[in-house]
Write an enzyme that holds these catalytic residues in place. Structure first.
Site, PDB file in Angstrom:
ATOM      1  N   LYS A  19      -9.115   3.243  -5.408  1.00 33.40           N
ATOM      2  CA  LYS A  19      -8.440   2.389  -4.513  1.00 33.40           C
ATOM      3  C   LYS A  19      -7.194   2.915  -3.964  1.00 33.40           C
ATOM      4  O   LYS A  19      -6.152   3.273  -4.769  1.00 33.40           O
ATOM      5  CB  LYS A  19      -8.149   1.053  -5.187  1.00 33.40           C
ATOM      6  CG  LYS A  19      -7.391  -0.133  -4.581  1.00 33.40           C
ATOM      7  CD  LYS A  19      -7.705  -1.241  -5.164  1.00 33.40           C
ATOM      8  CE  LYS A  19      -6.513  -1.755  -6.155  1.00 33.40           C
ATOM      9  NZ  LYS A  19      -5.090  -2.025  -5.506  1.00 33.40           N
ATOM     10  N   ASP A  74      -7.241  -1.109   0.091  1.00 30.85           N
ATOM     11  CA  ASP A  74      -6.910  -2.551  -0.089  1.00 30.85           C
ATOM     12  C   ASP A  74      -5.391  -2.837   0.436  1.00 30.85           C
ATOM     13  O   ASP A  74      -4.500  -2.836  -0.078  1.00 30.85           O
ATOM     14  CB  ASP A  74      -6.497  -2.409  -1.771  1.00 30.85           C
ATOM     15  CG  ASP A  74      -6.192  -3.927  -2.135  1.00 30.85           C
ATOM     16  OD1 ASP A  74      -6.552  -4.921  -1.547  1.00 30.85           O
ATOM     17  OD2 ASP A  74      -5.735  -4.221  -3.290  1.00 30.85           O
ATOM     18  N   LYS A 109      -5.249  -5.693   2.369  1.00 30.96           N
ATOM     19  CA  LYS A 109      -5.324  -7.000   2.599  1.00 30.96           C
ATOM     20  C   LYS A 109      -4.890  -7.621   4.048  1.00 30.96           C
ATOM     21  O   LYS A 109      -3.887  -8.282   4.292  1.00 30.96           O
ATOM     22  CB  LYS A 109      -4.424  -7.637   1.455  1.00 30.96           C
ATOM     23  CG  LYS A 109      -4.795  -7.332   0.020  1.00 30.96           C
ATOM     24  CD  LYS A 109      -3.923  -8.246  -0.998  1.00 30.96           C
ATOM     25  CE  LYS A 109      -4.459  -7.943  -2.497  1.00 30.96           C
ATOM     26  NZ  LYS A 109      -4.176  -6.397  -2.707  1.00 30.96           N
ATOM     27  N   ASP A 134      -4.135 -11.264  10.031  1.00 34.33           N
ATOM     28  CA  ASP A 134      -3.437 -11.385  11.333  1.00 34.33           C
ATOM     29  C   ASP A 134      -4.194 -12.006  12.170  1.00 34.33           C
ATOM     30  O   ASP A 134      -5.298 -12.742  11.834  1.00 34.33           O
ATOM     31  CB  ASP A 134      -3.096  -9.660  11.872  1.00 34.33           C
ATOM     32  CG  ASP A 134      -1.866  -9.859  12.805  1.00 34.33           C
ATOM     33  OD1 ASP A 134      -1.820 -10.500  13.666  1.00 34.33           O
ATOM     34  OD2 ASP A 134      -1.099  -8.619  12.589  1.00 34.33           O
ATOM     35  N   THR A 184      -3.349 -13.844  -7.611  1.00 40.46           N
ATOM     36  CA  THR A 184      -3.170 -14.396  -9.164  1.00 40.46           C
ATOM     37  C   THR A 184      -1.880 -14.912  -9.405  1.00 40.46           C
ATOM     38  O   THR A 184      -1.430 -15.247 -10.455  1.00 40.46           O
ATOM     39  CB  THR A 184      -4.110 -13.668 -10.060  1.00 40.46           C
ATOM     40  OG1 THR A 184      -3.415 -12.385  -9.861  1.00 40.46           O
ATOM     41  CG2 THR A 184      -5.448 -13.612  -9.927  1.00 40.46           C
ATOM     42  N   ARG A 225      -3.525   1.163 -14.596  1.00 36.19           N
ATOM     43  CA  ARG A 225      -2.760   2.048 -15.925  1.00 36.19           C
ATOM     44  C   ARG A 225      -3.716   2.001 -17.042  1.00 36.19           C
ATOM     45  O   ARG A 225      -3.340   3.132 -17.726  1.00 36.19           O
ATOM     46  CB  ARG A 225      -1.429   1.086 -16.128  1.00 36.19           C
ATOM     47  CG  ARG A 225      -0.579   1.137 -14.731  1.00 36.19           C
ATOM     48  CD  ARG A 225       0.546   0.257 -14.852  1.00 36.19           C
ATOM     49  NE  ARG A 225      -0.046  -0.981 -14.531  1.00 36.19           N
ATOM     50  CZ  ARG A 225       0.558  -2.167 -14.359  1.00 36.19           C
ATOM     51  NH1 ARG A 225       1.847  -2.295 -14.634  1.00 36.19           N
ATOM     52  NH2 ARG A 225       0.064  -3.342 -14.123  1.00 36.19           N
TER      53      ARG A 225
HETATM   54  O1  C5P Z   1      -2.479  -0.917 -13.434  1.00 35.37           O
HETATM   55  P1  C5P Z   1      -3.505  -2.289 -13.276  1.00 35.37           P
HETATM   56  O2  C5P Z   1      -4.964  -1.967 -13.918  1.00 35.37           O
HETATM   57  O3  C5P Z   1      -2.721  -3.336 -13.582  1.00 35.37           O
HETATM   58  O4  C5P Z   1      -3.948  -2.341 -11.689  1.00 35.37           O
HETATM   59  C1  C5P Z   1      -4.177  -3.017 -11.358  1.00 35.37           C
HETATM   60  C2  C5P Z   1      -4.531  -2.908  -9.973  1.00 35.37           C
HETATM   61  O5  C5P Z   1      -5.252  -4.122  -9.357  1.00 35.37           O
HETATM   62  C3  C5P Z   1      -3.379  -2.919  -8.768  1.00 35.37           C
HETATM   63  O6  C5P Z   1      -3.860  -2.150  -7.768  1.00 35.37           O
HETATM   64  C4  C5P Z   1      -3.276  -4.232  -8.237  1.00 35.37           C
HETATM   65  O7  C5P Z   1      -2.986  -4.245  -6.901  1.00 35.37           O
HETATM   66  C5  C5P Z   1      -4.584  -4.870  -8.335  1.00 35.37           C
HETATM   67  N1  C5P Z   1      -4.667  -6.217  -8.502  1.00 35.37           N
HETATM   68  C6  C5P Z   1      -4.024  -6.900  -9.641  1.00 35.37           C
HETATM   69  N2  C5P Z   1      -4.113  -8.199  -9.794  1.00 35.37           N
HETATM   70  C7  C5P Z   1      -4.623  -8.939  -8.887  1.00 35.37           C
HETATM   71  C8  C5P Z   1      -5.123  -8.411  -7.648  1.00 35.37           C
HETATM   72  C9  C5P Z   1      -5.080  -7.045  -7.586  1.00 35.37           C
HETATM   73  O8  C5P Z   1      -3.767  -6.143 -10.400  1.00 35.37           O
HETATM   74  N3  C5P Z   1      -4.763 -10.231  -8.925  1.00 35.37           N
END
Ligand code: C5P
Length: 237
Positions: A34, A61, A63, A66, A125, A216
Site C-alpha cells: 500500500k 491509498d 482516498k 473531488d 475510524t 508496523r
Molecule cells: O502500522 P499500522 O498497521 O497501524 O498501519 C495501518 C495502515 O492502515 C496505515 O497505512 C493507515 O493509513 C491505514 N489505516 C488505518 N486505520 C484506518 C484506515 C486506514 O490504520 N481506519
C-alpha cells in the site's frame, strides 16, 4: 487468491530507499504493497514504479474526493499506471463513484490490463458520533457506514475499506463478492501503538475480511519477513 495476497503491507515511509528495502525483504512472501499519502507525496509515481518493477502489486491509498469529472480522470490515470487497487471517499456521492469505477475499468480494458479493484472509504475510524455532528452529519457512525457501503455497492465499486469492528455488520448487508479490506490489525504478539480498536489477523478474516492491511506489526520488526511469515502461518493454521 494466492498465498500472501490476503496481506497488504503499508509502506508508510517517506524515502524511496526505505520503501525499496522493505519491498526487497518482503516480496518473497508479500505480493501487495500500500502506497499512501506520505510516500506518494514524497516520491510520487516513482514509488508505484518501484513496487511494480519488483513484481508486486500496488494498492494506491490516496482516498480521492473531488467533483466527479476530476475523480473520473484520476481513476483513469490509476488504471493507466497499472494500479491493482485504489481508494476514494464514498462521501463523494453516487455520480463520482460510478464515473470513477467505470472510467478505471474502461481504461484497463483499452490497455488490455486487468481492471483495478475500486474501493470506497466510508467514515474514518478516527471519527465518532460527535465528530460527525460537528460536520453536519446527524445519526450514528454505524448508520452512516451502512448507508455509504450500500451506496458504494450500488455505484459498482468492488469493495470497501472498513475497520475490524465493522466487518461482520457490513458482511451481512453486501453481496459475498463485495470485498472488505481491513486495517487496524494487530497479531497478539505485536504492539498496539496508536491503534485502539484492533483485531488479530485470524479474527478479522473470520469476521469476513478479504484483505488485511498491516503496517508496523510487520515493517517495524527487526525481521519483517519473519513477522509476515508468522502471520501467514497464523491465518492458514
Ligand atoms: O502500522 P499500522 O498497521 O497501524 O498501519 C495501518 C495502515 O492502515 C496505515 O497505512 C493507515 O493509513 C491505514 N489505516 C488505518 N486505520 C484506518 C484506515 C486506514 O490504520 N481506519
Amino acid at each position: 487468491m494466492a498465498r500472501g495476497e490476503k496481506i497488504i503491507v503499508a509502506l508508510d515511509v517517506s524515502r524511496l530507499e526505505e520503501a525499496e528495502k522493505l519491498v526487497d525483504k518482503l516480496r518473497p512472501v508479500i505480493k501487495i504493497f500500500k502506497i499512501g499519502s506520505e510516500l506518494f507525496t514524497s516520491c510520487g509515481i516513482e514509488a508505484v514504479d518501484l513496487v511494480r518493477r519488483k513484481g508486486c502489486k500496488v494498492f494506491l491509498d490516496l482516498k480521492y474526493h473531488d467533483i466527479p469529472y476530476i475523480v473520473m480522470k484520476a481513476s483513469k490515470a490509476a488504471a493507466n499506471q497499472g494500479i491493482h487497487m485504489f481508494t476514494m471517499h464514498t462521501l463523494g456521492g453516487a455520480s463520482m463513484l460510478k464515473r470513477a469505477a467505470d472510467a478505471a475499468r474502461e481504461e484497463a480494458a483499452r490497455l488490455s490490463n486487468e481492471p483495478p479493484l475500486v474501493l470506497g472509504v466510508t467514515v474514518l475510524t478516527s471519527h465518532n458520533d460527535k465528530d460527525m455532528q460537528s460536520v453536519g452529519i446527524s445519526g450514528s457512525v454505524d448508520d452512516e457506514v451502512a448507508r455509504l457501503v450500500k451506496l458504494a455497492e450500488k455505484a459498482g465499486l468492488n469493495g470497501i475499506v472498513a475497520s475490524a469492528q465493522e466487518v461482520s455488520r457490513i458482511r451481512k448487508i453486501v453481496k459475498k463478492e463485495f470485498l472488505i479490506v481491513t486495517p487496524g490489525i494487530r497479531p497478539s504478539w505485536a504492539q498496539k501503538a496508536d491503534q485502539k480498536r484492533v483485531a488479530t489477523p485470524k479474527e478479522a478474516l473470520e469476521m469476513g475480511a478479504d484483505y488485511l492491511v498491516i503496517g508496523r506489526p510487520i515493517t517495524a520488526q527487526d525481521d519483517p519477513k519473519a513477522a509476515a511469515e508468522k502471520i501467514l502461518q497464523e491465518i492458514s493454521g
